[in-house]
Every structure is written in structure tokens, then in C-alpha cells.
Write a protein that holds these residues in place. Structure first.
Motif, PDB file in Angstrom:
ATOM      1  N   HIS A  26      26.777  37.461 -24.257  1.00  0.00           N
ATOM      2  CA  HIS A  26      27.060  37.791 -22.858  1.00  0.00           C
ATOM      3  C   HIS A  26      27.936  36.747 -22.160  1.00  0.00           C
ATOM      4  N   PHE A  36      11.078  36.684 -30.604  1.00  0.00           N
ATOM      5  CA  PHE A  36      10.416  36.390 -29.326  1.00  0.00           C
ATOM      6  C   PHE A  36       9.819  37.667 -28.729  1.00  0.00           C
ATOM      7  N   MET A  37      10.430  38.806 -28.970  1.00  0.00           N
ATOM      8  CA  MET A  37       9.906  40.071 -28.432  1.00  0.00           C
ATOM      9  C   MET A  37       8.573  40.412 -29.112  1.00  0.00           C
ATOM     10  N   TYR A  47      12.393  32.036 -19.512  1.00  0.00           N
ATOM     11  CA  TYR A  47      12.877  33.350 -19.900  1.00  0.00           C
ATOM     12  C   TYR A  47      12.060  33.784 -21.128  1.00  0.00           C
ATOM     13  N   GLU A  88      22.708  37.989 -18.237  1.00  0.00           N
ATOM     14  CA  GLU A  88      23.034  36.836 -19.091  1.00  0.00           C
ATOM     15  C   GLU A  88      24.546  36.572 -19.068  1.00  0.00           C
ATOM     16  N   SER A 125      18.428  44.504 -16.220  1.00  0.00           N
ATOM     17  CA  SER A 125      17.914  44.492 -17.590  1.00  0.00           C
ATOM     18  C   SER A 125      18.531  45.665 -18.355  1.00  0.00           C
ATOM     19  N   THR A 126      18.302  45.667 -19.644  1.00  0.00           N
ATOM     20  CA  THR A 126      18.877  46.753 -20.440  1.00  0.00           C
ATOM     21  C   THR A 126      18.330  48.117 -19.984  1.00  0.00           C
ATOM     22  N   TYR A 177      18.802  47.114 -28.408  1.00  0.00           N
ATOM     23  CA  TYR A 177      19.921  46.604 -29.203  1.00  0.00           C
ATOM     24  C   TYR A 177      19.856  46.979 -30.682  1.00  0.00           C
ATOM     25  N   ASN A 235      13.027  34.972 -23.671  1.00  0.00           N
ATOM     26  CA  ASN A 235      13.783  34.628 -24.892  1.00  0.00           C
ATOM     27  C   ASN A 235      13.546  33.163 -25.275  1.00  0.00           C
ATOM     28  N   HIS A 281      24.779  42.861 -17.867  1.00  0.00           N
ATOM     29  CA  HIS A 281      23.479  42.214 -18.028  1.00  0.00           C
ATOM     30  C   HIS A 281      23.575  40.838 -17.373  1.00  0.00           C
ATOM     31  N   HIS A 322      13.748  47.771 -29.409  1.00  0.00           N
ATOM     32  CA  HIS A 322      14.554  47.236 -28.312  1.00  0.00           C
ATOM     33  C   HIS A 322      15.867  48.015 -28.269  1.00  0.00           C
ATOM     34  N   SER A 356      14.705  39.528 -17.722  1.00  0.00           N
ATOM     35  CA  SER A 356      15.786  39.850 -16.783  1.00  0.00           C
ATOM     36  C   SER A 356      15.322  40.885 -15.762  1.00  0.00           C
ATOM     37  N   ASP A 366      13.340  47.699 -22.682  1.00  0.00           N
ATOM     38  CA  ASP A 366      13.819  46.323 -22.524  1.00  0.00           C
ATOM     39  C   ASP A 366      12.678  45.392 -22.938  1.00  0.00           C
ATOM     40  N   SER A 367      12.896  44.094 -22.885  1.00  0.00           N
ATOM     41  CA  SER A 367      11.868  43.239 -23.477  1.00  0.00           C
ATOM     42  C   SER A 367      10.569  43.250 -22.673  1.00  0.00           C
TER      43      SER A 367
HETATM   44  P1  13P Z   1      16.351  42.791 -21.775  1.00  0.00           P
HETATM   45  O1  13P Z   1      15.051  42.139 -21.427  1.00  0.00           O
HETATM   46  O2  13P Z   1      17.161  43.158 -20.571  1.00  0.00           O
HETATM   47  O3  13P Z   1      16.129  43.948 -22.692  1.00  0.00           O
HETATM   48  O4  13P Z   1      17.271  41.730 -22.532  1.00  0.00           O
HETATM   49  C1  13P Z   1      16.890  41.039 -23.675  1.00  0.00           C
HETATM   50  C2  13P Z   1      18.015  40.332 -24.289  1.00  0.00           C
HETATM   51  O5  13P Z   1      17.859  39.616 -25.237  1.00  0.00           O
HETATM   52  C3  13P Z   1      19.344  40.499 -23.726  1.00  0.00           C
HETATM   53  O6  13P Z   1      20.294  39.819 -24.475  1.00  0.00           O
END
Ligand code: 13P
Ligand code: SF4
Length: 340
Positions: A206, A66-67, A120, A231, A245-246, A29, A122, A229, A27, A141, A43-44
Motif C-alpha cells: 500500500h 496474525f489473522m 494494529y 495503509e 477496511s477491505t 486477499y 497486523n 485502504h 480474507h 483498519s 476483513d481482519s
Molecule cells: P483489513 O483489516 O482491512 O482486511 O486489512 C488487512 C490487511 O492486511 C491489509 O493489508
């Protein structure tokens, strides 16, 4: 692009040893050096798709639980999905429990209104299973607007959970009127003027972005660009030049002309990587620095990734494998399949 060689040599050797057998996905992050080690960064939504598409029989997903669960749901029985820290959670996933959601949906049905849950990504797999059982879908997202719109267009009331901020961004994008959007529990579910209910959760990373601070910065730096983002709170999103999204944020940054100063409102490690990878730009963190590091992603250290790779290489990967409880798998998979 900066090299990965700041990582210990063992992790680089393990990674080479497993190439072709284990897909390494990251991911946005994770630490920049871990992202550069990966076969793909996403992104996720992309990670969930990639886990299913990759030809390797095993996937190590450098992301939070969760991913990896979404990836495991889509990857199917014959593929193994591992996470370096399978217990690494997410503040949003903690904001809604499966039993509370099931109760809310049942009470609503008893009162004569069946709202469709849109969760979501997440969220825990147990929440996704409740969503699948009630005819709902998972969204990230990247596609939340499209998923919510599809249900609203069919005349359904929607309960979006658990990120209130993203829900408000979706409502704004879809042009919903103020009286059409309410927090869950704030108004009677029977009120059919309300089309979108929002579960009251937030991501602390966020949610800390302040719209007034953002406006002041825009005024003092009129040539800079501002990306966030979704969030982040809606008033801040409305001040930004773009949101997404990211992946969308990365694409926007990479489309800017050299010399542009761009403030990015998302997790610190992603912003750091963008800054390192794009010295021709002036990439800066927009979120308050003291809360911009996601504490859940902080658990994904190079040491933990090396331990997971070592265990997988030696055939001891079970401790890192993300398995979905058989009672939840088919309902949760249905909800996640509607997402992709
Ligand atoms: P993305 O799906 O945009 O990568 O975001 C996941 C997430 O946890 C953002 O905080
Ligand atoms: Fe969850 Fe927020 Fe961390 Fe994303 S940044 S994983 S939403 S706590």
C-alpha cells in the motif's frame, strides 16, 4: 459471480466432506476462487469475530498468521483454528518486535509518561501480549479511529504501532494538530503536547501509492471513483473519494451505479475478485501493478489449502493448527478482546 470450478476437483470434494465440521473463512486477499470456496469472506476484524461465532468446532482460516492468531485468541480453548500456511507473515508484523516495544514503554514510564500502546492487528501475538500487559488494545483498519479516540478522550497519550500510514490517517480523521503527532523517538516523550506517537512501519503493497499520480488520474478521469485502504500514505488517502477496511471498500464498490469506473487502492487479488464479481462496473487496480500482490498471501495457493483440508479430514491437522503460547495467551487475549 464466477464459479469455483476452476479449482481442482479434489479440493471441492474435500470442502464438501468437511462442511458442517470445519468453518472455512477467507480474507479478502486470497485468490478469487478460494474466496468463493469459503463459508464467509471478511476483513481482519470480521474474521476474528466470525471464528468465535461460527458453530463448527474447527476453523480453517485462509489468511496470514496474525489473522489466524487473533481468531485463535478469541475462539477459545474448545475450538481448533488452522491456517493453510501457518508461517505466512506480514511486513507490518515484522516491523515491530515485542522486546523493542516493551523496552520503549518501560523507558517512557521511567521518564514519567505512561503512553498506552494501540497495536494494529497486523502484529505478532508476543507484541499483542505486551500491549495487553500495558493496558492497551488491538485495532484493525475498521476500528482504529474509535480505539485511539477512546484513549485520547481519557487524556492518555497513545503509541500507535507499527503502521505509520494508518496512524497518520487516524490522526487526520480525529483532527489532531501537526504538533500533536510525532514519530516515536523523534521528540521527547515527556512533551505532553504530543498526544499520538507513531511507530515507523509500513506495508510495501500500500505504501507504493503515490498521491501525485492519483491526483493526475483524477484530473484525467473526473467521472471515476477512487477508493483506498488506509495503509496507503495519507496524502493519497486525502485525494481519494473514500477509504476504509477491505470490507468497507467492498461495500462502497457494491453501492456504485452500473457503469461506474472505480479505481481500488488495495491488494491485487481482491481487486480482481471485485472486478470478476461486478461486470456491471469497471473495477480497476489503483496500486502500481508491480508491487500490488502481497507476497505473504501469495503463499496461500489452492494446493496448500487442499493439503490442509486433506490433513484435517484425516485427523492430521496439528501441523496446521495455530496454537498460542500459554505464557502469552491471556495478555494477548485481553488486548484483542478490547478490539472486538
Ligand atoms: P483489513 O483489516 O482491512 O482486511 O486489512 C488487512 C490487511 O492486511 C491489509 O493489508
Ligand atoms: Fe501485511 Fe501488507 Fe500483506 Fe496486508 S498487504 S498482509 S499489511 S504485507
Amino acid at each position: 459471480m464466477a464459479p469455483v470450478s476452476s479449482l481442482p476437483s479434489e479440493i471441492l470434494a474435500l470442502r464438501e466432506r468437511l462442511r458442517g465440521r470445519v468453518a472455512l473463512l477467507a480474507h479478502q486477499y486470497v485468490l478469487p476462487e478460494l474466496a468463493r470456496l469459503a463459508d464467509a469472506v471478511g476483513d481482519s476484524l470480521e474474521l476474528a469475530r466470525l471464528a468465535a461465532e461460527r458453530p463448527e468446532g474447527e476453523v480453517l482460516l485462509m489468511g496470514v498468521r496474525f489473522m489466524a492468531e487473533s481468531a485463535a485468541l478469541l475462539a477459545g480453548e474448545n475450538k481448533r483454528v488452522y491456517a493453510p500456511v501457518p508461517t505466512a507473515g506480514c511486513a507490518l508484523a515484522e516491523a515491530v518486535r515485542a522486546d523493542a516495544l516493551a523496552r520503549a514503554l518501560e523507558e517512557s514510564a521511567q521518564r514519567g509518561r505512561e503512553v498506552v500502546p494501540v497495536a494494529y492487528a497486523n502484529t505478532d501475538v508476543a507484541v499483542k501480549a505486551v500491549v495487553g500487559r500495558h493496558g492497551g488494545a488491538v485495532a484493525t483498519s475498521a476500528n482504529a479511529v474509535a480505539v485511539v479516540r477512546a484513549y485520547l478522550d481519557r487524556g492518555k497519550g497513545v503509541l500507535f504501532l507499527p503502521d505509520e500510514n494508518l496512524g497518520r490517517v487516524v490522526a487526520w480523521t480525529l483532527g489532531l494538530r501537526e504538533e500533536e503527532v510525532r514519530l516515536w523517538g523523534e521528540a521527547p516523550v515527556e512533551d505532553r503536547r504530543i498526544r499520538l506517537f507513531l511507530w515507523p512501519g509500513a506495508c510495501p503493497v500500500h505504501a507504493a501509492l503515490d498521491a501525485v499520480d492519483l491526483r493526475h488520474r483524477k484530473e484525467s478521469e473526473p467521472h471515476a471513483r477512487f477508493l483506498v485502504h488506509p495503509e496507503c500514505p495519507l496524502p493519497a488517502v486525502r485525494e481519494a473519494d473514500a477509504w476504509g477496511s477491505t470490507r468497507r471498500i467492498q461495500e462502497y464498490v457494491e453501492s456504485l451505479p452500473p457503469g461506474t469506473r472505480v479505481y481500488v487502492g488495495t491488494e491485487e487479488r481482491m481487486v480482481r475478485r471485485l472486478a470478476e464479481d461486478h461486470p456491471e462496473l469497471d473495477v480497476r487496480l489503483l496500486l502500481p501493478r508491480e508491487s500490488a500482490v502481497c507476497p505473504y498471501f501469495a503463499a496461500l495457493t489452492p494446493e496448500r489449502v487442499a493439503e490442509a483440508l486433506q490433513a484435517i479430514a484425516e485427523g492430521r491437522g496439528e501441523a496446521y493448527e495455530v496454537r498460542i503460547h500459554p505464557e502469552l495467551a491471556s495478555d494477548a487475549r485481553r488486548a484483542v478482546e478490547r478490539m472486538v
